[in-house]
Design a protein around this motif. Sequence first.
Motif, mmCIF file in Angstrom:
data_model
loop_
_atom_site.group_PDB
_atom_site.id
_atom_site.type_symbol
_atom_site.label_atom_id
_atom_site.label_comp_id
_atom_site.label_asym_id
_atom_site.label_seq_id
_atom_site.Cartn_x
_atom_site.Cartn_y
_atom_site.Cartn_z
ATOM 1 N N GLU A 192 -28.226 1.948 -2.017
ATOM 2 C CA GLU A 192 -27.520 1.216 -0.971
ATOM 3 C C GLU A 192 -26.296 0.504 -1.542
ATOM 4 O O GLU A 192 -25.200 0.534 -0.956
ATOM 5 C CB GLU A 192 -28.449 0.207 -0.305
ATOM 6 C CG GLU A 192 -27.794 -0.531 0.855
ATOM 7 C CD GLU A 192 -28.750 -1.495 1.547
ATOM 8 O OE1 GLU A 192 -28.346 -2.065 2.573
ATOM 9 O OE2 GLU A 192 -29.883 -1.669 1.045
ATOM 10 N N HIS A 193 -26.477 -0.117 -2.707
ATOM 11 C CA HIS A 193 -25.349 -0.786 -3.360
ATOM 12 C C HIS A 193 -24.293 0.240 -3.765
ATOM 13 O O HIS A 193 -23.091 0.036 -3.568
ATOM 14 C CB HIS A 193 -25.862 -1.557 -4.575
ATOM 15 C CG HIS A 193 -24.851 -2.497 -5.155
ATOM 16 N ND1 HIS A 193 -25.149 -3.409 -6.145
ATOM 17 C CD2 HIS A 193 -23.527 -2.664 -4.895
ATOM 18 C CE1 HIS A 193 -24.060 -4.081 -6.457
ATOM 19 N NE2 HIS A 193 -23.073 -3.653 -5.716
ATOM 20 N N LEU A 194 -24.753 1.348 -4.333
ATOM 21 C CA LEU A 194 -23.830 2.377 -4.795
ATOM 22 C C LEU A 194 -23.018 2.968 -3.641
ATOM 23 O O LEU A 194 -21.835 3.290 -3.802
ATOM 24 C CB LEU A 194 -24.625 3.491 -5.496
ATOM 25 C CG LEU A 194 -23.840 4.555 -6.264
ATOM 26 C CD1 LEU A 194 -23.046 3.935 -7.395
ATOM 27 C CD2 LEU A 194 -24.788 5.618 -6.808
ATOM 28 N N SER A 195 -23.668 3.107 -2.488
ATOM 29 C CA SER A 195 -23.003 3.744 -1.339
ATOM 30 C C SER A 195 -21.864 2.888 -0.768
ATOM 31 O O SER A 195 -21.107 3.351 0.089
ATOM 32 C CB SER A 195 -24.017 4.037 -0.237
ATOM 33 O OG SER A 195 -24.543 2.841 0.313
ATOM 34 N N ARG A 196 -21.710 1.646 -1.235
ATOM 35 C CA ARG A 196 -20.613 0.795 -0.765
ATOM 36 C C ARG A 196 -19.272 1.185 -1.387
ATOM 37 O O ARG A 196 -18.223 0.729 -0.931
ATOM 38 C CB ARG A 196 -20.914 -0.673 -1.100
ATOM 39 C CG ARG A 196 -22.183 -1.214 -0.447
ATOM 40 C CD ARG A 196 -22.503 -2.601 -0.989
ATOM 41 N NE ARG A 196 -23.825 -3.058 -0.563
ATOM 42 C CZ ARG A 196 -24.441 -4.127 -1.054
ATOM 43 N NH1 ARG A 196 -23.827 -4.866 -1.991
ATOM 44 N NH2 ARG A 196 -25.640 -4.474 -0.630
ATOM 45 N N TYR A 197 -19.335 2.007 -2.454
ATOM 46 C CA TYR A 197 -18.118 2.378 -3.179
ATOM 47 C C TYR A 197 -17.790 3.855 -2.947
ATOM 48 O O TYR A 197 -18.684 4.680 -2.725
ATOM 49 C CB TYR A 197 -18.311 2.153 -4.684
ATOM 50 C CG TYR A 197 -18.629 0.729 -5.069
ATOM 51 C CD1 TYR A 197 -17.605 -0.191 -5.265
ATOM 52 C CD2 TYR A 197 -19.947 0.313 -5.249
ATOM 53 C CE1 TYR A 197 -17.886 -1.496 -5.641
ATOM 54 C CE2 TYR A 197 -20.243 -0.989 -5.620
ATOM 55 C CZ TYR A 197 -19.211 -1.896 -5.809
ATOM 56 O OH TYR A 197 -19.484 -3.187 -6.173
ATOM 57 N N PRO A 198 -16.522 4.231 -3.041
ATOM 58 C CA PRO A 198 -16.170 5.660 -3.027
ATOM 59 C C PRO A 198 -16.732 6.327 -4.285
ATOM 60 O O PRO A 198 -16.859 5.683 -5.339
ATOM 61 C CB PRO A 198 -14.646 5.662 -3.008
ATOM 62 C CG PRO A 198 -14.251 4.326 -3.542
ATOM 63 C CD PRO A 198 -15.335 3.368 -3.135
ATOM 64 N N ILE A 199 -17.065 7.606 -4.168
ATOM 65 C CA ILE A 199 -17.728 8.330 -5.258
ATOM 66 C C ILE A 199 -16.961 9.605 -5.582
ATOM 67 O O ILE A 199 -16.479 10.315 -4.692
ATOM 68 C CB ILE A 199 -19.181 8.671 -4.876
ATOM 69 C CG1 ILE A 199 -20.014 7.375 -4.799
ATOM 70 C CG2 ILE A 199 -19.805 9.652 -5.864
ATOM 71 C CD1 ILE A 199 -21.409 7.572 -4.248
ATOM 72 N N LYS A 236 -14.351 12.381 -14.680
ATOM 73 C CA LYS A 236 -14.027 11.215 -15.505
ATOM 74 C C LYS A 236 -12.558 10.815 -15.354
ATOM 75 O O LYS A 236 -12.231 9.621 -15.333
ATOM 76 C CB LYS A 236 -14.368 11.503 -16.977
ATOM 77 C CG LYS A 236 -15.856 11.515 -17.254
ATOM 78 C CD LYS A 236 -16.157 11.605 -18.743
ATOM 79 C CE LYS A 236 -15.816 12.942 -19.325
ATOM 80 N NZ LYS A 236 -16.257 13.062 -20.735
ATOM 81 N N THR A 237 -11.681 11.790 -15.237
ATOM 82 C CA THR A 237 -10.258 11.491 -15.077
ATOM 83 C C THR A 237 -10.004 10.668 -13.821
ATOM 84 O O THR A 237 -9.272 9.664 -13.847
ATOM 85 C CB THR A 237 -9.443 12.797 -15.022
ATOM 86 O OG1 THR A 237 -9.551 13.463 -16.284
ATOM 87 C CG2 THR A 237 -7.976 12.511 -14.717
ATOM 88 N N TYR A 238 -10.634 11.085 -12.726
ATOM 89 C CA TYR A 238 -10.382 10.387 -11.457
ATOM 90 C C TYR A 238 -11.149 9.071 -11.364
ATOM 91 O O TYR A 238 -10.705 8.136 -10.679
ATOM 92 C CB TYR A 238 -10.693 11.310 -10.284
ATOM 93 C CG TYR A 238 -9.588 12.318 -10.077
ATOM 94 C CD1 TYR A 238 -8.471 11.996 -9.319
ATOM 95 C CD2 TYR A 238 -9.636 13.567 -10.696
ATOM 96 C CE1 TYR A 238 -7.433 12.899 -9.157
ATOM 97 C CE2 TYR A 238 -8.605 14.478 -10.544
ATOM 98 C CZ TYR A 238 -7.500 14.140 -9.776
ATOM 99 O OH TYR A 238 -6.468 15.030 -9.638
ATOM 100 N N ALA A 239 -12.270 8.974 -12.056
ATOM 101 C CA ALA A 239 -12.947 7.681 -12.147
ATOM 102 C C ALA A 239 -12.088 6.713 -12.956
ATOM 103 O O ALA A 239 -11.978 5.519 -12.628
ATOM 104 C CB ALA A 239 -14.316 7.848 -12.793
ATOM 105 N N ASP A 240 -11.441 7.217 -13.992
ATOM 106 C CA ASP A 240 -10.618 6.388 -14.868
ATOM 107 C C ASP A 240 -9.417 5.794 -14.130
ATOM 108 O O ASP A 240 -9.013 4.659 -14.397
ATOM 109 C CB ASP A 240 -10.146 7.244 -16.056
ATOM 110 C CG ASP A 240 -9.425 6.435 -17.111
ATOM 111 O OD1 ASP A 240 -9.726 5.236 -17.257
ATOM 112 O OD2 ASP A 240 -8.545 6.989 -17.792
ATOM 113 N N ILE A 241 -8.856 6.538 -13.176
ATOM 114 C CA ILE A 241 -7.687 6.017 -12.455
ATOM 115 C C ILE A 241 -8.104 5.208 -11.222
ATOM 116 O O ILE A 241 -7.253 4.779 -10.434
ATOM 117 C CB ILE A 241 -6.732 7.146 -12.032
ATOM 118 C CG1 ILE A 241 -7.396 8.092 -11.034
ATOM 119 C CG2 ILE A 241 -6.222 7.888 -13.248
ATOM 120 C CD1 ILE A 241 -6.447 9.154 -10.473
ATOM 121 N N GLY A 242 -9.421 5.026 -11.052
ATOM 122 C CA GLY A 242 -9.893 4.135 -10.003
ATOM 123 C C GLY A 242 -10.123 4.764 -8.649
ATOM 124 O O GLY A 242 -10.266 4.049 -7.647
#
Length: 320
Positions: A192-199, A236-242
Amino acid sequence: MNLQQFRFVRETIRRNFNLTEAARALYTSQPGVSKAIIEFEDELGIKIFERHGKRLKGLTKPGQVVSVIIDRIMREVDNLKKVSDEFARRDEGALVIACTHTQARYLLPRVIPAFRERFPKVHVSLAEGNPEHLAQLVLHEQADVAIATETLAQTPGLVALPVYTWEHTLVVPPDHPLAELTSSAARSLSLEHLSRYPIVTYDRAFSGRRAIDAAFERAGLVPDIVLEAIDADVVKTYADIGLGIGIIAGVAFDPRRDKSLVGLSAGHLFGQHTTSVAIKRGVFLRDYVYVLLEMLATDLTRDVVEKAVEGIGEPARVAA
């Protein structure tokens, strides 16, 4: 009847009953393939293929039986060639490893250098793709082995043996709110907490994506997956740029290498998974293939693999 007729029938089935594609794969003419198949049917006294006009639509009931027998005969013919190569050129030949990008990038660099040192005259090729494609490469003997997490054990005609187990890892930039979690707090992180963020995570065909989707579905949640990719490096690349929280296979995260990211274990959210190596049932394996398998996992000794390939005993993961 002859081996050429067998090859024509087998390739026609493999090419989804497209005679033009079968002829192209066999370096011959479409009329030649069609004529050979009709002559073979006349010789047998049965129809192998269902037809709509001049087009082949599928296999008849006796054709299904003929297909199985032809596949077995051609497998043994191929085995004879491999036996000849094994004893004439024991330490020479070719090895095709079908694998996902994750295995090519993170597992095989620890294995192939040692293999090449032992067998310098064996030409190694990597054939990358999604697990379904890799399974077909081995079934059609276009690859010697396949390495992946999904599909292999559920593919009829393959025997899949476990190589290693792994869990998913969340990756975020150091300034992300989740990066501040302690280890114990990370282990208590909820879906539930994780689903609050884009993935950002894998395409549906790769690396435990089905487990990710199933976990959210069981929890009655719809994750905001903003980007899907076929390999961990892109995630990882797209996680790194937020762009979003990255969810990748744990083997793909190394804090020494991925210094710009923070990794959080997600095994409690998405479970444990097994990466397997698959071989075609009943196929003859060159000595160097057995060596490769034991390099992948020390439990995969020649005795274990031989029994699995021949269907003796109860291997860990076998598709009937």
